[in-house]
Design a protein around this motif. Structure first.
Motif, PDB file in Angstrom:
ATOM      1  N   ARG A  81       2.484  69.393 119.846  1.00 17.05           N
ATOM      2  CA  ARG A  81       3.058  68.154 119.339  1.00 17.05           C
ATOM      3  C   ARG A  81       3.336  68.291 117.858  1.00 17.05           C
ATOM      4  N   VAL A  82       4.534  67.899 117.464  1.00 14.54           N
ATOM      5  CA  VAL A  82       4.929  67.911 116.057  1.00 14.54           C
ATOM      6  C   VAL A  82       5.480  66.522 115.743  1.00 14.54           C
ATOM      7  N   THR A  83       4.915  65.870 114.709  1.00 13.59           N
ATOM      8  CA  THR A  83       5.312  64.505 114.351  1.00 13.59           C
ATOM      9  C   THR A  83       5.673  64.449 112.876  1.00 13.59           C
ATOM     10  N   LEU A  84       6.856  63.924 112.582  1.00 12.02           N
ATOM     11  CA  LEU A  84       7.363  63.744 111.220  1.00 12.02           C
ATOM     12  C   LEU A  84       7.554  62.256 110.972  1.00 12.02           C
ATOM     13  N   VAL A  85       7.022  61.747 109.852  1.00  5.58           N
ATOM     14  CA  VAL A  85       7.129  60.325 109.505  1.00  5.58           C
ATOM     15  C   VAL A  85       7.437  60.205 108.017  1.00  5.58           C
ATOM     16  N   TRP A  86       8.294  59.267 107.665  1.00  6.13           N
ATOM     17  CA  TRP A  86       8.531  58.949 106.264  1.00  6.13           C
ATOM     18  C   TRP A  86       8.817  57.464 106.120  1.00  6.13           C
ATOM     19  N   SER A  87       8.545  56.928 104.941  1.00  6.39           N
ATOM     20  CA  SER A  87       8.838  55.528 104.634  1.00  6.39           C
ATOM     21  C   SER A  87      10.225  55.479 104.019  1.00  6.39           C
ATOM     22  N   ASP A  88      11.150  54.861 104.725  1.00  2.00           N
ATOM     23  CA  ASP A  88      12.542  54.835 104.286  1.00  2.00           C
ATOM     24  C   ASP A  88      12.761  53.744 103.242  1.00  2.00           C
ATOM     25  N   ALA A  89      13.745  53.970 102.394  1.00  2.00           N
ATOM     26  CA  ALA A  89      14.152  52.953 101.419  1.00  2.00           C
ATOM     27  C   ALA A  89      14.830  51.805 102.170  1.00  2.00           C
ATOM     28  N   PRO A  90      14.753  50.566 101.646  1.00  3.75           N
ATOM     29  CA  PRO A  90      15.384  49.440 102.350  1.00  3.75           C
ATOM     30  C   PRO A  90      16.909  49.566 102.356  1.00  3.75           C
ATOM     31  N   ALA A  91      17.496  49.184 103.485  1.00  5.40           N
ATOM     32  CA  ALA A  91      18.952  49.210 103.625  1.00  5.40           C
ATOM     33  C   ALA A  91      19.509  47.805 103.401  1.00  5.40           C
ATOM     34  N   VAL A  92      20.770  47.735 103.106  1.00  2.00           N
ATOM     35  CA  VAL A  92      21.468  46.459 103.019  1.00  2.00           C
ATOM     36  C   VAL A  92      21.620  45.936 104.443  1.00  2.00           C
ATOM     37  N   SER A  93      21.350  44.664 104.672  1.00  2.00           N
ATOM     38  CA  SER A  93      21.349  44.127 106.039  1.00  2.00           C
ATOM     39  C   SER A  93      22.693  44.283 106.743  1.00  2.00           C
ATOM     40  N   ALA A  94      23.784  44.315 106.033  1.00  2.00           N
ATOM     41  CA  ALA A  94      25.104  44.447 106.653  1.00  2.00           C
ATOM     42  C   ALA A  94      25.545  45.899 106.791  1.00  2.00           C
ATOM     43  N   ALA A  95      24.683  46.846 106.426  1.00  2.00           N
ATOM     44  CA  ALA A  95      25.054  48.259 106.490  1.00  2.00           C
ATOM     45  C   ALA A  95      25.255  48.702 107.936  1.00  2.00           C
ATOM     46  N   ALA A  96      26.226  49.600 108.141  1.00  2.00           N
ATOM     47  CA  ALA A  96      26.483  50.130 109.484  1.00  2.00           C
ATOM     48  C   ALA A  96      25.309  50.984 109.954  1.00  2.00           C
ATOM     49  N   ALA A  97      24.745  51.760 109.044  1.00  2.00           N
ATOM     50  CA  ALA A  97      23.574  52.587 109.368  1.00  2.00           C
ATOM     51  C   ALA A  97      22.395  52.053 108.559  1.00  2.00           C
ATOM     52  N   HIS A  98      21.293  51.788 109.229  1.00  2.00           N
ATOM     53  CA  HIS A  98      20.137  51.207 108.542  1.00  2.00           C
ATOM     54  C   HIS A  98      19.151  52.251 108.048  1.00  2.00           C
ATOM     55  N   LEU A  99      19.336  53.500 108.415  1.00  3.94           N
ATOM     56  CA  LEU A  99      18.491  54.579 107.905  1.00  3.94           C
ATOM     57  C   LEU A  99      19.110  55.066 106.599  1.00  3.94           C
ATOM     58  N   VAL A 100      18.424  54.852 105.484  1.00  5.75           N
ATOM     59  CA  VAL A 100      18.959  55.208 104.171  1.00  5.75           C
ATOM     60  C   VAL A 100      18.726  56.686 103.890  1.00  5.75           C
ATOM     61  N   ASN A 101      17.485  57.125 103.983  1.00  2.40           N
ATOM     62  CA  ASN A 101      17.142  58.528 103.776  1.00  2.40           C
ATOM     63  C   ASN A 101      16.870  59.154 105.137  1.00  2.40           C
ATOM     64  N   ASP A 102      17.628  60.175 105.481  1.00  2.00           N
ATOM     65  CA  ASP A 102      17.585  60.757 106.817  1.00  2.00           C
ATOM     66  C   ASP A 102      17.042  62.182 106.769  1.00  2.00           C
ATOM     67  N   LEU A 103      15.852  62.360 107.351  1.00  2.00           N
ATOM     68  CA  LEU A 103      15.268  63.695 107.498  1.00  2.00           C
ATOM     69  C   LEU A 103      15.389  64.108 108.958  1.00  2.00           C
ATOM     70  N   ASP A 104      15.453  65.403 109.196  1.00  2.00           N
ATOM     71  CA  ASP A 104      15.555  65.928 110.555  1.00  2.00           C
ATOM     72  C   ASP A 104      14.376  66.835 110.859  1.00  2.00           C
ATOM     73  N   LEU A 105      13.878  66.752 112.090  1.00  2.00           N
ATOM     74  CA  LEU A 105      12.802  67.603 112.573  1.00  2.00           C
ATOM     75  C   LEU A 105      13.360  68.547 113.630  1.00  2.00           C
TER      76      LEU A 105
END
Length: 177
Positions: free
Chosen positions: A85-109
Motif C-alpha cells: 500500500r502506498v498513500t500520498l496526501v497533501w493539504s491543497d490551497a483553497p480554490a475559487v468556488s467558480a473554478a472549473a477545477a477545484h484542485l489547485v496544487n496537483d501532485l501525482d502518485l
C-alpha cells in the motif's frame, strides 16, 4: 492522514447481502477509504512494515521525488502474494468556488513494479487530476524492487508539502531519494 488511510480496512462486500455488493473496494462512494484501524496504522503486525516521508520542503511544478531501492538491497521486496500500500496526501490551497477545477496544487502518485508496470493513484490508467489523496494498493505482489514517484504536475500556490506512507512486506533498507 496518510498513515490512517494506509492502515484503514476495506469494508467489502458491505453490510448487506445484495448483488451487486454495495461496497466495491477502497476507495468508493460507499466506504471512502474504509474503516480506520489505528492499531494497523501505527503498529503493523507480522511481516508488514510501514515507512513514511513527511516531505515538508514541498515541490514546485515539474519537480519529482523518486523513492527507490539501494542497488544492493531492494527497498520493497514484498513476500510473494503479500500486499503493498502506498498513500500520498497533501493539504491543497483553497480554490475559487467558480473554478472549473477545484484542485489547485496537483501532485501525482505512480508506483513502478519490478516488471516495469506502472500503477497510478486511485486505480486510474493515468494521473488523478481530482483528489488530494491518492493511493495504490497492490495485492499479490511479486517480490522485487518497487519505485514510488511523487510528481508535481501543477503547483499554482507556493511549494506543496506532502506525506507519503508505504506499507507491506518491506525490507529494512532505507530508500534512496
Amino acid at each position: 492522514k496518510a498513515l490512517l488511510i494506509g492502515g484503514a480496512r476495506d469494508l467489502s462486500p458491505g453490510q448487506y447481502d445484495v448483488a451487486p455488493p454495495e461496497v466495491q473496494g477502497r476507495p468508493d462512494f460507499g466506504q471512502g477509504w474504509g474503516r480506520l484501524d489505528l492499531a494497523a496504522s501505527l503498529m503493523p503486525q507480522g511481516s508488514t512494515v510501514a515507512w513514511w516521508d513527511d516531505h515538508s520542503d514541498g515541490l514546485t511544478t515539474g519537480q519529482a521525488v523518486r523513492y527507490q531501492s539501494a542497488s544492493e538491497t531492494p527497498l520493497w521486496a514484498g513476500a510473494a502474494g503479500g500486499a503493498l500500500r502506498v498513500t500520498l496526501v497533501w493539504s491543497d490551497a483553497p480554490a475559487v468556488s467558480a473554478a472549473a477545477a477545484h484542485l489547485v496544487n496537483d501532485l501525482d502518485l505512480q508506483v513502478i513494479g519490478p516488471d516495469g508496470a506502472s500503477y497510478w493513484g486511485n486505480g486510474g490508467s493515468g494521473p488523478d487530476r481530482l483528489n488530494n489523496v491518492e493511493a495504490v494498493q497492490l495485492d499479490g505482489v511479486r517480490p522485487g524492487s518497487y519505485q514510488v514517484v511523487v510528481q508535481a504536475q501543477r503547483v499554482a500556490v507556493g511549494r506543496q508539502p506532502y506525506a507519503l506512507v508505504v506499507s507491506g512486506a518491506l525490507s529494512n533498507a532505507s530508500p534512496t531519494v
